[in-house]
Scaffold this active site. Structure first.
Site, PDB file in Angstrom:
ATOM      1  CB  CYS A  75      -0.906  -0.015   1.250  1.00 12.93           C
ATOM      2  SG  CYS A  75      -1.846   1.436   1.523  1.00 12.93           S
ATOM      3  CD  GLU A 156     -11.145  -1.948  -2.046  1.00  9.49           C
ATOM      4  OE1 GLU A 156     -12.256  -2.577  -1.836  1.00  9.49           O
ATOM      5  OE2 GLU A 156     -10.147  -2.257  -2.370  1.00  9.49           O
TER       6      GLU A 156
HETATM    7  N1  DGL Z   1      -3.894   0.973  -2.180  1.00  9.11           N
HETATM    8  C1  DGL Z   1      -3.680   1.940  -1.086  1.00  9.11           C
HETATM    9  C2  DGL Z   1      -2.287   2.660  -1.794  1.00  9.11           C
HETATM   10  O1  DGL Z   1      -1.686   2.163  -2.348  1.00  9.11           O
HETATM   11  C3  DGL Z   1      -4.667   2.952  -0.876  1.00  9.11           C
HETATM   12  C4  DGL Z   1      -6.011   2.789  -1.053  1.00  9.11           C
HETATM   13  C5  DGL Z   1      -6.814   3.631   0.072  1.00  9.11           C
HETATM   14  O2  DGL Z   1      -6.993   2.595   0.983  1.00  9.11           O
HETATM   15  O3  DGL Z   1      -6.948   4.593   0.068  1.00  9.11           O
HETATM   16  O4  DGL Z   1      -2.036   3.669  -1.372  1.00  9.11           O
END
Ligand code: DGL
Length: 269
Positions: A75, A156
């Site tokens: 993430c 999502e």
């Molecule tokens: N997939 C996550 C990222 O790479 C974040 C998405 C989220 O939860 O805001 O930042």
């Protein structure tokens, strides 16, 4: 001492990290994996740094308890805001990877990229991490960062490759500041799911870079160098979420090409 058959531990706020997990699976098909999607706290992108650190710290402790041999923060928001705290939790027990540094290594090692766009959540973009790390290594580059906070919730919710997502992508990417970029970093692990939609927006003229394969390569190198490459034929994948969502199951099955059993755990009670 770490053993090769211990799993690679991966986490994200939701389905985004599956794009990285599937790149790891493709490159290292013999590795066991444990994936944690923090769906109860999603999206991470608009949470405070304190909150992201609190979530990440607990998840890292959980992955250690599960005996993972490596932790991968799949993430960008957590990579930008909680890398150090996860490293502290891991101590000298296991190595922690994030999804930002390998991309910075990749982009700064090439002579090709000068005007570089970065899109991501507010948390990632406001942290300035990409721009700072790229410019430290390549001061002559121009880095244009733009927060695109609607994209992760849009994905999502399953709005991909349709009119709604096309309109949102267009609205963000037509921002004047991004005019003339030759490469665009997808600074959110959700975005590879719409990578081809983004490439198409640019008529395939802009190099769109995501972290999956680049990170998977670094993990492979690390495992190889430390004699930790697994050699079993039938690896085991475990998926944990902090809240059950249909979409998570659907997308994980799409990426892992097999039935996925989700286990719900509450690490914060
Ligand atoms: N997939 C996550 C990222 O790479 C974040 C998405 C989220 O939860 O805001 O930042």
């Amino acid at each position: 001492m770490l053993k090769a058959n211990q799993a690679i531990g991966i986490f994200d706020s939701g389905v985004g990290g599956l794009t990285v997990a599937s790149a790891v699976k493709n490159l290292l098909p013999q590795e066991n994996m444990i994936y944690f999607g923090d769906t109860a706290h999603l999206p991470y992108g608009d949470k405070s740094t304190e909150a992201i650190r609190y979530y990440s710290e607990k998840i890292a402790a959980f992955l250690l308890e599960k005996n993972c041999k490596v932790i991968l923060i799949a993430c960008n928001t957590a990579s930008a805001q909680a890398f150090e705290i996860v490293q502290q939790v891991a101590g000298d027990k296991v190595k922690v990877f994030n999804v930002i540094d390998p991309v910075v290594d990749f982009i700064t090692a090439s002579r090709k990229y000068h005007k570089i766009g970065v899109i991501g959540t507010k948390g990632t973009i406001n942290s300035g991490t990409y721009a700072r790390k790229i410019l430290e290594r390549k001061p002559e580059a121009r880095v244009i960062s733009l927060a695109t906070p609607l994209l992760a919730p849009m994905i999502e919710e399953g709005f991909i490759y349709d009119d709604i997502s096309n309109a949102i992508i267009r609205s963000y990417l037509s921002n004047e500041q991004l005019a003339g970029i030759t490469s665009l970093i997808l600074g959110c692990t959700h975005y590879p799911i719409i990578k081809n939609q983004i490439r198409k927006y640019y008529n395939f003229n802009v190099k769109v870079i995501d972290s999956g394969q680049i990170v998977a390569n670094q993990i492979k190198q690390y495992l190889q160098a430390n004699n930790l490459l697994n050699d079993i034929v039938d690896p085991h994948y475990q998926f944990y979420v902090s809240d059950y969502t249909d979409l998570f199951e659907k997308i994980s099955e799409m990426f892992f090409e097999e039935e996925v059993h989700l286990e719900m755990v509450d690490l914060w009670k």
